[in-house]
Structures are given as C-alpha cells and as structure tokens.
Design an enzyme around this catalytic site. Structure first.
Site, PDB file in Angstrom:
ATOM      1  N   ASP A 171       0.860  -1.189   0.000  1.00 55.71           N
ATOM      2  CA  ASP A 171       0.000   0.000   0.000  1.00 55.71           C
ATOM      3  C   ASP A 171       0.894   1.236   0.000  1.00 55.71           C
ATOM      4  O   ASP A 171       1.279   1.746   1.047  1.00 55.71           O
ATOM      5  CB  ASP A 171      -0.916  -0.007   1.219  1.00 55.71           C
ATOM      6  N   HIS A 176       0.562   8.437   3.080  1.00 52.78           N
ATOM      7  CA  HIS A 176       1.178   7.815   4.248  1.00 52.78           C
ATOM      8  C   HIS A 176       2.664   8.148   4.389  1.00 52.78           C
ATOM      9  O   HIS A 176       3.283   7.744   5.382  1.00 52.78           O
ATOM     10  CB  HIS A 176       1.004   6.296   4.190  1.00 52.78           C
TER      11      HIS A 176
END
Length: 295
Positions: A171, A176
């Site tokens: 991911d 992030h």
C-alpha cells in the site's frame, strides 16, 4: 431500491506469492517485537493472518483504477477478514475479487470489495464521497459499543517509522509518506495505514485473551479516524464466549467450542476514536495449513 451499476462487478483473478522475508517484514511492520521468534524468525515462523490483507490489496486498488470513485477522496471505511486456513511461511495463491455490494449513503456510497481464495475471504469497505444518491439501500448501522465496562484496558504503541515500513508491503499511497499528499487528503501530516493500526491492536488483545495472534479466525473493524506514527492508543476490549449475548454473538463461525471472542475499540490520546466496532475471534486450535478441507 435501485442498485449501483458497480454492484456485482467482477474485478478479475490474480495469483499472488510471498516468501518468508515478506511475512517477517510484515510482522515487524505491524509491531511484532524482535524476540517473538515465531513471528520474525524463519526457523519457527507462523504467519500473522492479517498478512493476507497485503496479498489482496490489489482488488480495491483495481476498482479505483476502473473509475468507480475518486481515489483522492475515497477512504478505507472498514475491513473484514475470515480466515479459512493458515498461510504457510511462503507460497502462492489464486485470489478472485468482486464488488459484493454498493450501499447508498446519500452524499456518498460505500463499495464492498470482496477478495476470496481457499485460505481467506477479505472485504474492504470503501467510503466514496460523491458516489451516492442512486436510490440504493443504506446498509447496516454502526455497531454499538457494549453497554458495560471494558474487561481489558490496554495500549497500542506505534513508532515514528511505522508507516514508512508498512508501505513496503504494497500500500504505497502517497498520503502515508508525503506531507503534501497528506495535506491534500485533509491531514496535517502523513498518517498510519488503517490496516497497520488494526493489526498492531491484535497483539495486546491476543495477550489479554491468552491466545497467539496467529490464531486469529475472524476480524472486523471500522476506521473512524487515522492514527499517526508515534501515537499511543488506548485499547478497550470486551471479552465473551462465542454464542453468548455479549461480544462476538453475531460473528459467523462463532459456534466453534472454546474459541475466544472479543469486541474492541481504540482511542487516540486526544480522545479521537480511531477504531470502532472492532470484533475478533481467535481459535484455540490451529488447523494444519497443508490439510485439504475437502478430502
């Protein structure tokens, strides 16, 4: 009620593979301590069941690439996982994905992306602003927290590099790791993957229940707000025997005698709810991953 044209859409089949190194990196990324040799050492390795979610991440990404929703505004709303059999330390699986449901929330829609194989069934619920209003069913309401004091008051300690490690498992959404991308997503800094926060919460829960985290059989939780790398979360757990009128009574498969079920939620130190409606069931006996259930 009208159905979304995306409901029932097949997303294809993909063969995924992993090695011992991948399973060990995953365990470390979600918070396994280095002295848990059965999670981080290949000589006695047991694979955490939530590692399966990294193998199936391709499916919700594929739906976004097809244009079902705006990938810059859609968020991961909740996650479900049903473990059929444990994963070996290394191997290969053929996974198949589909859009199992699309729920109409008015100004938004929730897309359920189901990925299945002989080892697990995993369902992502993606909350997509701007995709509702088609006249479909709203779906179930948010589960209520148990109406009694928590049986377990625990904590989840994350670390500053955790999101940077976890993204190496597949991911790699920029929000992030990149402050600019996080700002575009409405956050003041990069935030931890919800699936990382969820997996990290299972260590203290398993310890409190006296089970091994690799014994996870079922899992479900909603992502109410993001955690940030370095956060310490307060974790509350309500334990109960499968089939009773407390935690876990409505979880499929809860009729397994002796299994340990728990409901849980995680809160940030500033009072934000991070995980809500959490439910987990742990087996007390691990099935053989090489056993053929149809034999």
């Amino acid at each position: 009620m009208n159905a979304s044209p995306w409901e029932g859409r097949a997303l294809g089949t993909r063969t995924v593979s992993w090695t011992e190194r991948d399973a060990i990196l995953y365990a470390l990324a979600v918070g396994a301590p280095a002295d848990r040799l059965d999670l981080v050492y290949e000589e006695r390795l047991r694979v955490l069941p939530t590692f399966a979610l990294t193998l199936a991440q391709w499916a919700p990404d594929a739906l976004g690439e097809l244009g079902a929703f705006n990938v810059t505004t859609a968020v991961h709303g909740s996650q479900r996982l049903l473990v059929h059999r444990p994963l070996e330390p290394s191997g290969e699986l053929t996974t198949t994905a589909r859009v199992s449901a699309v729920r109409d929330k008015g100004a938004a829609a929730v897309f359920d992306v189901e990925v299945s194989c002989d080892r697990f069934t995993a369902t992502w619920s993606i909350f997509a602003p701007g995709c509702g209003g088609f006249g479909g069913e709203r779906g179930p309401s948010v589960p209520r927290r148990p109406d009694r004091p928590a049986d377990h008051t625990l904590s989840v300690v994350t670390h500053a590099r955790q999101a940077a490690f976890y993204r190496l498992l597949g991911d790699r959404h920029a929000m992030h790791i990149d402050p600019d991308a996080a700002t575009a997503a409405g956050m003041d800094r990069p935030f931890l993957h919800g699936l990382c926060t969820l997996a990290a919460s299972l260590f203290p829960l398993a310890d409190a229940l006296g089970v091994h985290p690799a014994e996870l059989a079922e899992l479900e939780a909603r992502f109410a707000a993001p955690a940030f790398p370095g956060d310490r979360l307060g974790l509350s757990g309500w334990a109960g025997a499968p089939g009773d009128d407390s935690p876990g009574r409505d979880m499929p498969g809860d009729d397994s005698a002796g299994d340990r079920a728990v409901r849980f939620e995680a809160m940030a130190e500033d009072g934000r709810a991070v995980l809500t409606g959490g439910r987990a069931r742990f087996r007390t006996t691990i099935p053989d991953p090489t056993e053929n259930p149809d034999a």
